[in-house]
Design an enzyme around this catalytic site. Structure first.
Site, PDB file in Angstrom:
ATOM      1  N   LYS A 196      24.260  29.515  62.749  1.00  0.00           N
ATOM      2  CA  LYS A 196      23.343  28.390  62.952  1.00  0.00           C
ATOM      3  C   LYS A 196      23.757  27.630  64.217  1.00  0.00           C
ATOM      4  O   LYS A 196      24.782  27.898  64.812  1.00  0.00           O
ATOM      5  CB  LYS A 196      23.364  27.424  61.763  1.00  0.00           C
ATOM      6  N   SER A 207      16.318  33.392  60.962  1.00  0.00           N
ATOM      7  CA  SER A 207      16.531  31.944  60.939  1.00  0.00           C
ATOM      8  C   SER A 207      16.882  31.347  62.292  1.00  0.00           C
ATOM      9  O   SER A 207      16.787  30.131  62.467  1.00  0.00           O
ATOM     10  CB  SER A 207      17.631  31.589  59.937  1.00  0.00           C
TER      11      SER A 207
END
Length: 289
Positions: free
Chosen positions: A144, A70
């Protein structure tokens, strides 16, 4: 007689010749004594090392392994990053552009696989994870990039760009071939105070804030769930690199919506002080007259 008199007056007689003690330092411990001394100290050294490792893991730096794609191409699956856990202890909050590790706010990750059925393996894993030498089977952490912080307005339509407080982001870190946003999933959010809005760099392969807007937290991550900022790729060696904040997050005007409220609050707070001072000056001048 003369010989006896010298011994009595001068102390003990000289040591016999050939005993190896003529250097005056006394007997030298043999190698067996040194070996025994080492094994006695070894448990203490191990204990000190474990305590230091625990303190470092708890308060300073912790290593995390990247389990997914990701955050490509910034981070690859299997990379190990070092996360700064010290600055949050001094009240530091996440900033735009930082890559952060945070606890699952709730429902972002599937349930963890069951722990090993072997009690020995399970015990070793718990011990090593406790001191930070391997990830815990019970921990549910994500990594993230921070796009918006408390007070920011973050939006995106179509393929992008992402807008923060009306400023478009230039995002060279986004995975090659990806668009800044996922078409068909527009969003326009106001980040609550004490929260962040996060997105993965692999935009079309990241279940980030955009995909959790219908849940209880509306896709926002509380600052209190942030473990720390990832500061460096430590492993493998050929990928060693600092994880710096991209310059797009320091463009002029991006803080406009955030600084307006504090500035207004500062003026409102200072106004009573100005009025009190003015009243005092007028009273003094009338007294002098």
């Amino acid at each position: 007689m003369a010989g006896a008199h010298r011994a009595g007056a001068g102390g003990p007689a000289d040591p016999p010749q050939g005993d190896g003690g003529d250097d005056g330092d006394g007997p030298t411990p043999d190698s067996g004594s040194k070996q025994r001394s080492f094994w006695k100290e070894l448990p203490l050294l191990i204990g000190i090392a474990l305590v230091l490792a625990l303190l470092i893991k708890t308060f300073l730096v912790q290593a995390f392994s990247i389990p997914s794609d990701s955050m490509q191409d910034t981070l690859q699956r299997g990379d190990r990053v070092l996360v700064d856990k010290l600055t949050p202890w001094f009240g530091s909050t996440p900033s735009r552009g930082e890559v952060v590790v945070f606890h699952d706010p709730g429902g972002w990750l599937p349930e963890n696989p069951p722990a090993s059925s072997n009690p020995v393996v399970r015990g070793i894993q718990k011990g090593l994870s406790f001191i930070g030498l391997m990830p815990s089977a019970d921990e549910k952490d994500l990594i993230k990039r921070v796009i918006g912080v408390g007070g920011d307005e973050v939006s995106c339509k179509g393929s992008g760009p992402v807008m923060v407080n009306g400023k478009p982001l230039n995002e060279p870190y986004v995975y090659p071939g990806n668009t800044a946003c996922t078409p068909g999933m527009p969003f326009d959010v106001k980040v609550p105070k004490g929260h962040i809005w996060v997105m993965g760099d692999h935009r079309q392969d990241s279940l980030d804030s955009r995909f959790h807007m219908t849940q209880a937290g509306h896709g926002f991550v509380p600052d209190s769930d942030v473990v720390g900022r990832a500061i460096v790729i430590a492993w493998p060696i050929n990928r060693w690199d600092w994880l710096s904040i991209p310059s797009t997050f320091s463009q002029p005007g991006i803080n406009a919506l955030n600084t307006g409220v504090p500035a207004a609050a500062g003026v409102a707070g200072a106004l009573p002080l100005v009025l009190v001072r003015r009243r005092r000056l007028l009273r003094n001048s009338s007294t002098e007259g």
